[in-house]
Motif scaffolding. Structure first.
Motif, PDB file in Angstrom:
ATOM      1  N   UNK A   1     -60.971 -10.540  21.926  1.00 15.25           N
ATOM      2  CA  UNK A   1     -59.958 -10.155  21.279  1.00 15.25           C
ATOM      3  C   UNK A   1     -59.446 -10.331  20.065  1.00 15.25           C
ATOM      4  N   UNK A   2     -59.412 -11.918  20.208  1.00 17.26           N
ATOM      5  CA  UNK A   2     -58.470 -12.150  19.267  1.00 17.26           C
ATOM      6  C   UNK A   2     -59.466 -12.744  18.093  1.00 17.26           C
ATOM      7  N   UNK A   3     -60.814 -13.120  18.644  1.00 17.64           N
ATOM      8  CA  UNK A   3     -61.906 -13.581  17.700  1.00 17.64           C
ATOM      9  C   UNK A   3     -62.605 -13.143  16.667  1.00 17.64           C
ATOM     10  N   UNK A   4     -62.400 -11.403  17.348  1.00 14.59           N
ATOM     11  CA  UNK A   4     -62.915  -9.850  16.868  1.00 14.59           C
ATOM     12  C   UNK A   4     -61.477 -10.124  15.777  1.00 14.59           C
ATOM     13  N   UNK A   5     -60.840 -10.339  16.018  1.00 13.68           N
ATOM     14  CA  UNK A   5     -59.534  -9.471  14.499  1.00 13.68           C
ATOM     15  C   UNK A   5     -59.389 -10.982  13.627  1.00 13.68           C
ATOM     16  N   UNK A   6     -60.009 -12.125  13.598  1.00 15.91           N
ATOM     17  CA  UNK A   6     -59.949 -13.585  13.143  1.00 15.91           C
ATOM     18  C   UNK A   6     -61.679 -13.148  11.822  1.00 15.91           C
ATOM     19  N   UNK A   7     -61.985 -11.777  12.241  1.00 14.97           N
ATOM     20  CA  UNK A   7     -63.393 -12.016  11.918  1.00 14.97           C
ATOM     21  C   UNK A   7     -64.391 -13.401  12.162  1.00 14.97           C
ATOM     22  N   UNK A   8     -64.346 -14.274  13.389  1.00 15.63           N
ATOM     23  CA  UNK A   8     -64.666 -14.990  13.631  1.00 15.63           C
ATOM     24  C   UNK A   8     -66.234 -15.010  13.713  1.00 15.63           C
ATOM     25  N   UNK A   9     -67.080 -15.929  13.403  1.00 16.20           N
ATOM     26  CA  UNK A   9     -68.364 -16.221  13.809  1.00 16.20           C
ATOM     27  C   UNK A   9     -68.971 -17.088  14.467  1.00 16.20           C
ATOM     28  N   UNK A  10     -70.762 -16.610  15.015  1.00 20.14           N
ATOM     29  CA  UNK A  10     -70.732 -17.166  16.854  1.00 20.14           C
ATOM     30  C   UNK A  10     -72.269 -17.742  15.895  1.00 20.14           C
ATOM     31  N   UNK A  11     -72.227 -18.830  16.277  1.00 23.09           N
ATOM     32  CA  UNK A  11     -73.312 -19.726  15.885  1.00 23.09           C
ATOM     33  C   UNK A  11     -74.217 -20.176  17.321  1.00 23.09           C
ATOM     34  N   UNK A  12     -75.437 -19.488  16.716  1.00 23.69           N
ATOM     35  CA  UNK A  12     -76.929 -19.295  18.067  1.00 23.69           C
ATOM     36  C   UNK A  12     -77.355 -19.575  17.980  1.00 23.69           C
ATOM     37  N   UNK A  13     -78.493 -21.630  18.929  1.00 23.46           N
ATOM     38  CA  UNK A  13     -79.584 -21.538  18.963  1.00 23.46           C
ATOM     39  C   UNK A  13     -80.883 -21.288  19.728  1.00 23.46           C
ATOM     40  N   UNK A  14     -81.497 -20.522  19.098  1.00 25.44           N
ATOM     41  CA  UNK A  14     -82.162 -19.838  19.955  1.00 25.44           C
ATOM     42  C   UNK A  14     -83.633 -20.091  19.809  1.00 25.44           C
ATOM     43  N   UNK A  15     -85.191 -19.346  20.341  1.00 26.15           N
ATOM     44  CA  UNK A  15     -86.255 -19.811  20.375  1.00 26.15           C
ATOM     45  C   UNK A  15     -87.287 -19.974  19.194  1.00 26.15           C
ATOM     46  N   UNK A  16     -86.117 -19.019  18.389  1.00 27.77           N
ATOM     47  CA  UNK A  16     -86.750 -18.878  16.322  1.00 27.77           C
ATOM     48  C   UNK A  16     -85.752 -19.732  15.704  1.00 27.77           C
ATOM     49  N   UNK A  17     -84.979 -20.509  16.062  1.00 24.20           N
ATOM     50  CA  UNK A  17     -84.078 -21.279  15.027  1.00 24.20           C
ATOM     51  C   UNK A  17     -82.382 -21.175  15.674  1.00 24.20           C
ATOM     52  N   UNK A  18     -81.873 -20.942  14.860  1.00 19.77           N
ATOM     53  CA  UNK A  18     -80.307 -21.481  14.701  1.00 19.77           C
ATOM     54  C   UNK A  18     -80.355 -19.412  13.973  1.00 19.77           C
ATOM     55  N   UNK A  19     -79.317 -19.020  14.275  1.00 23.87           N
ATOM     56  CA  UNK A  19     -78.583 -18.331  13.704  1.00 23.87           C
ATOM     57  C   UNK A  19     -77.394 -17.814  13.691  1.00 23.87           C
ATOM     58  N   UNK A  20     -76.322 -17.095  12.967  1.00 17.08           N
ATOM     59  CA  UNK A  20     -75.023 -16.820  12.612  1.00 17.08           C
ATOM     60  C   UNK A  20     -74.342 -15.208  12.788  1.00 17.08           C
TER      61      UNK A  20
END
Ligand code: SF4
Length: 333
Positions: free
Chosen positions: A166-185
Motif C-alpha cells: 500500500x505504501x509502495x503504491x502511494x509512493x509511485x515505486x517501480x518494480x525491476x523484473x528479470x524474465x526469460x525475455x530480459x529486464x523490464x520495469x
C-alpha cells in the motif's frame, strides 16, 4: 504436502531459466509460500531458491531516490535511516506488518507477492476460483468481513494483505523484473491485478519473471507521509482498512497528495479520484471527507453470514480524514 524438487541456482539468470518451466515457483523469505506448501494451497513441482541471488542492499540512485534489492528484509528496509527520513510511510507500513520474526525473514521482493488471507483460499476443502479456477467463490454469501468493497468481481472478492504494498503504491515505486525475455520495469500501481474473471493471477508477472529490486522515486513531499492501519488486534493482524498518504500543504492549500488504500480491494488501491478532488483545494476535514466520498462512490459492500463488510466504507472515510488531518497538522501546526 506434495513432494517437489528444490533448486538453488548460481545466479539470477539461471534462476529465471529454471523457473520458466511450468510448475516452478521462486522461494524468497518463504513466510507465505511455506505455509501454502503445508496447507496444500501451493502444489509446485519445483521450488527455486533465490534468497541469496538478488541484492541485499539499499542504495541511493542518481536522481535522489532509493533502490532496494529484492533480498533486503522487511526489518532492514524499515530500519534504513534514508527510508525513515525520506519515506516514513514505507517504514511505518513495514513495521505495521506481521511480527518482528517474520519481518526479519520476509523480503522486499516477496512481500508484495504474498497471497490473500481469504479463509476459503487457505482451506482446500472449499471451492475457490483463485486456488482452483472454475470451482466458484465460497466467500460470496459466506464470511466477508475481510473482503473487498472496491474492484471485486463475481469470480473473487478477496483483498490483498500486504501493508508494504500500500505504501509502495502511494509512493509511485517501480518494480525491476528479470524474465526469460530480459529486464523490464513495472510501475508498482500496475503490478497487481483486479480479479476480473481470472482471480488465479494476482499480478502481471509471467512465469519465470523474478523481482530483482524495488525503486523509490525522489519525492520530497514524502517526508510528510504516514501509514495508518485499522485492524481487529493491535498486532499480528491484517488490515481491515489502511491508508498510506503523502501530503504537501502550504497556507492551508493542498499542493500535492498521494493516497493508497489497503484492505479494500484485490490490489493496493491507488485513490486517484480522491487525490484529484484534493489537489489545489483546502486542507480541511470536510474536504478530506468529500474526497473519500468521491473515491468510494463505486464501493460495493458485501453482505455475509458474519454481518458483511459495509462497515469498511465509513471506516475508510474516517481513517483517511484522520491521516490527512494529522499530516496537515504536522506541516501547518
Ligand atoms: Fe477464493 Fe477469492 Fe472467493 Fe476467497 S474471495 S474464496 S480467494 S475466489
Amino acid at each position: 504436502m506434495k513432494p517437489f524438487d528444490y533448486a538453488r541456482p548460481g545466479d539470477v539468470a539461471e534462476a529465471v531459466r529454471v523457473a520458466t518451466l511450468p510448475g516452478a515457483v521462486f522461494l524468497g523469505g518463504g513466510t507465505n509460500l511455506v505455509d501454502h506448501l503445508k496447507l496444500g494451497v501451493a502444489r509446485p513441482d519445483l521450488v527455486v531458491d533465490v534468497r541469496t541471488l538478488t541484492s541485499r542492499e539499499v542504495t541511493d540512485t542518481e536522481d535522489g531516490g532509493l533502490r532496494a534489492g529484492a533480498a533486503v528484509t522487511n526489518s532492514e528496509l524499515a530500519a534504513d535511516r534514508r527510508v525513515r527520513e525520506r519515506y516514513p510511510v514505507l517504514a511505518q507500513a513495514l513495521l505495521a506488518g506481521a511480527t518482528g520474526q517474520l519481518r526479519n525473514t520476509a523480503t522486499t521482493g516477496g512481500n508484495p507477492l504474498q497471497r490473500t488471507r481469504c479463509v476459503y483460499f487457505q482451506d482446500v476443502t472449499t471451492p475457490c476460483n483463485k486456488r482452483e479456477p472454475g470451482t466458484g467463490c465460497s466467500a460470496i454469501g459466506g464470511t466477508t468481513r475481510n473482503h473487498a468493497v472496491l474492484g471485486a468481481s463475481q469470480a473473487c472478492i478477496a483483498t490483498h494483505p500486504s501493508d508494504m504494498a500500500v505504501a509502495l503504491a502511494a509512493l509511485d515505486a517501480c518494480v525491476q523484473v528479470l524474465g526469460p525475455t530480459g529486464e523490464r520495469t513495472v510501475p508498482f500501481t500496475e503490478l497487481h491485478r483486479l480479479p476480473g474473471d481470472d482471480p488465479s493471477r494476482d499480478t502481471v508477472l509471467e512465469q519465470g519473471e523474478l523481482i530483482t529490486a524495488m525503486g523509490l522515486p525522489p519525492l520530497p513531499a514524502a517526508r510528510t507521509s504516514a501509514y495508518r492501519k485499522v485492524r481487529d488486534r493491535a498486532s499480528y493482524a491484517f488490515a481491515l482498512v489502511s491508508v498510506a498518504a503523502v501530503l504537501d500543504v502550504r497556507d492551508g492549500v493542498v499542493q500535492d497528495v498521494r493516497i493508497a488504500l489497503g484492505g479494500v480491494a484485490h490490489k493496493p488501491w491507488r485513490a486517484t479520484r480522491a487525490e484529484q478532488a484534493l489537489r489545489g483545494g483546502p486542507a480541511t476535514p470536510d474536504a478530506f471527507a468529500a474526497a473519500a466520498a468521491e473515491e468510494l462512490a463505486d464501493a460495493r459492500p458485501q453482505p455475509g453470514i458474519d454481518g458483511g463488510n459495509g462497515f469498511k466504507v465509513p471506516l475508510v472515510t474516517r481513517t483517511l480524514v484522520a491521516t490527512l488531518r494529522d499530516l496537515t497538522a504536522a506541516q501547518e501546526g
